[in-house]
Design a protein around this motif. Sequence first.
Motif, short mmCIF file in Angstrom:
data_model
loop_
_atom_site.label_atom_id
_atom_site.label_comp_id
_atom_site.label_asym_id
_atom_site.label_seq_id
_atom_site.Cartn_x
_atom_site.Cartn_y
_atom_site.Cartn_z
N GLY A 246 40.68 19.38 35.34
CA GLY A 246 41.82 20.18 35.79
C GLY A 246 41.46 21.06 36.98
O GLY A 246 42.24 21.20 37.93
N LEU A 247 40.28 21.64 36.94
CA LEU A 247 39.83 22.49 38.05
C LEU A 247 39.60 21.65 39.32
O LEU A 247 39.88 22.11 40.43
N ALA A 248 39.07 20.44 39.15
CA ALA A 248 38.88 19.57 40.31
C ALA A 248 40.22 19.21 40.95
O ALA A 248 40.35 19.17 42.18
N LEU A 249 41.23 18.96 40.12
CA LEU A 249 42.57 18.69 40.64
C LEU A 249 43.14 19.92 41.36
O LEU A 249 43.81 19.79 42.39
N LEU A 250 42.87 21.10 40.82
CA LEU A 250 43.35 22.33 41.45
C LEU A 250 42.74 22.50 42.84
O LEU A 250 43.43 22.91 43.79
N ALA A 251 41.46 22.17 42.96
CA ALA A 251 40.81 22.25 44.27
C ALA A 251 41.47 21.30 45.26
O ALA A 251 41.68 21.66 46.44
N ARG A 252 41.82 20.10 44.79
CA ARG A 252 42.52 19.16 45.67
C ARG A 252 43.86 19.73 46.11
O ARG A 252 44.27 19.59 47.27
N GLY A 253 44.56 20.36 45.17
CA GLY A 253 45.84 20.97 45.52
C GLY A 253 45.70 22.06 46.56
O GLY A 253 46.60 22.28 47.38
N ALA A 254 44.57 22.75 46.54
CA ALA A 254 44.36 23.86 47.48
C ALA A 254 44.09 23.39 48.90
O ALA A 254 44.35 24.13 49.86
N VAL A 255 43.60 22.15 49.07
CA VAL A 255 43.22 21.71 50.41
C VAL A 255 44.08 20.56 50.94
O VAL A 255 43.99 20.23 52.12
N ALA A 256 44.88 19.94 50.07
CA ALA A 256 45.65 18.76 50.49
C ALA A 256 46.68 19.13 51.54
O ALA A 256 47.26 20.22 51.53
N GLY A 257 46.92 18.20 52.45
CA GLY A 257 47.91 18.42 53.49
C GLY A 257 49.27 17.85 53.12
O GLY A 257 49.44 17.21 52.07
N GLY A 258 50.24 18.07 53.98
CA GLY A 258 51.58 17.56 53.75
C GLY A 258 52.16 18.08 52.44
O GLY A 258 51.96 19.23 52.07
N ARG A 259 52.88 17.19 51.75
CA ARG A 259 53.42 17.57 50.45
C ARG A 259 52.54 17.13 49.29
O ARG A 259 52.88 17.36 48.13
N ALA A 260 51.42 16.51 49.61
CA ALA A 260 50.53 16.02 48.54
C ALA A 260 50.02 17.16 47.68
O ALA A 260 49.73 16.97 46.49
N TRP A 261 49.91 18.36 48.27
CA TRP A 261 49.37 19.48 47.51
C TRP A 261 50.23 19.79 46.27
O TRP A 261 49.70 20.27 45.25
N ILE A 262 51.52 19.50 46.34
CA ILE A 262 52.40 19.78 45.21
C ILE A 262 52.02 18.90 44.02
O ILE A 262 51.90 19.36 42.88
N GLY A 263 51.80 17.61 44.29
CA GLY A 263 51.42 16.69 43.23
C GLY A 263 50.07 17.03 42.62
O GLY A 263 49.92 17.03 41.39
N TRP A 264 49.10 17.33 43.48
CA TRP A 264 47.78 17.70 42.96
C TRP A 264 47.86 18.99 42.14
O TRP A 264 47.23 19.08 41.06
#
Length: 458
Positions: A246-264
Amino acid sequence: MPTRATEPAQRSRAASTGLVLTLVLVVAAFALPVLLDWETWSRASRSAHPWASPPLHGFWDPKLLGPGTAPAVLVAVVGLGWFPRFAATASWGRLLVASYAVALAWMLSLAFVDGTEGVARVLDHSSEYLPSAREVDDVPEMLRTYVDRIPYSHPDNWPTQAAGHPPLALLFFVGLVRVGLGGSFAAGMVVTLVGATTALSVLALLRTLDAEALARRAAPFLVLSPTAVFMAVSADAVFTAITAAGLALLARGAVAGGRAWIGWSAAAGLVLGCSVLLSYGMGLMGAVALAVLVAARSWRPLPVAVLAALVPVLAMAAAGFAWWEAYPVLTERYWDGIAGDRPAWYWMWGNLAALAVSAGPLVGAALAHAGARARLLRDDALGPGTRTVAVLVLGAVVAVAVADLSRMSKSEVERIWLPFMPWLTIAAALLPGAWRRWGLGLQVGWALVVQHLLYTSW
């Protein structure tokens, strides 16, 4: 003010001091209750196991050799001689595959020191999840009556583990029973297979937050950690792995571009929300989750993750189990039972000794070293990723401190605190190269000694 020439020496002294203090703490926690006849366990526990060995929930059971001894030594030798160099130079994909394989081999070989019982015995104990899971034939009814069955006063009260955790932990084992993996050995293997993914999630998170070089340094310590003694077949290993994911997914959400951060971010919230339904203590991992966002310098995922985390919690409440209603009932049961027999004056520091046994003494040195260089975190000369590791370690330290001061963890933290330990272990990546080289050997040797000297109850 110290000059740059003196700073490395001072930080090495800090690591030395931290290691010595950690070892003194462990020796004191084992020796003083025996020498001074302290009543650290309930009398019933002491009569059942006269060789009980606080601060661990286990007892002395020295063995020279076991079926897993030779494989464990082989994994140790290969891991020490090959894995650090491999971790530094391999492609990222190969590193992840090898990390999982070595972590799994290390966990299983240590467990098999006690033969197949090393994998099978724990989960079949009457206080564990599997016996309860085998009796569940109506999941909706189980959820509706879950809170009612927590108190000792209920004529059909839950055994220790089911009572002490939200129902998703029990449902995990109900699922294993339903698919034909309800035998203690099969379930133990599943738990170990899941637990071995923890290092992968931690490494992925570090790389996501631009700390790949430090992730490669940390990999050997995560994979060959003494926590393997307690991770294998402990349900808390599953909690550890899921929370780390879960924490790894949260990190992806913090750096993802576009709208992908919402999904992560939503995925992170769902997983972390489920972790709270596995163990009440996982709420404290919020400190590490906040550290992830601080390290990423982004608060953008927070509202999405929080809303997503509420989904499984509210869904479980709709099914009959409300977390906020259950926790006070559990607290009452806890203090009516063993907690009242375990003196806080010992366990407030005995817990830290148990953590040191499980995580290994080098973690004490690494934390002291990280603390000594904390004021230098803004210095770019330290290399990329240093701030990330330091912030994550600080989050784990805060979580442990709150858990300890709450007095809801008195004994058994060698497994209960497993979810915190990978985030403390990564501090080893900040140690000087010489310390890392011999420190890994210390960690590996420590795990072998603990496994061969103690019956760890997990």
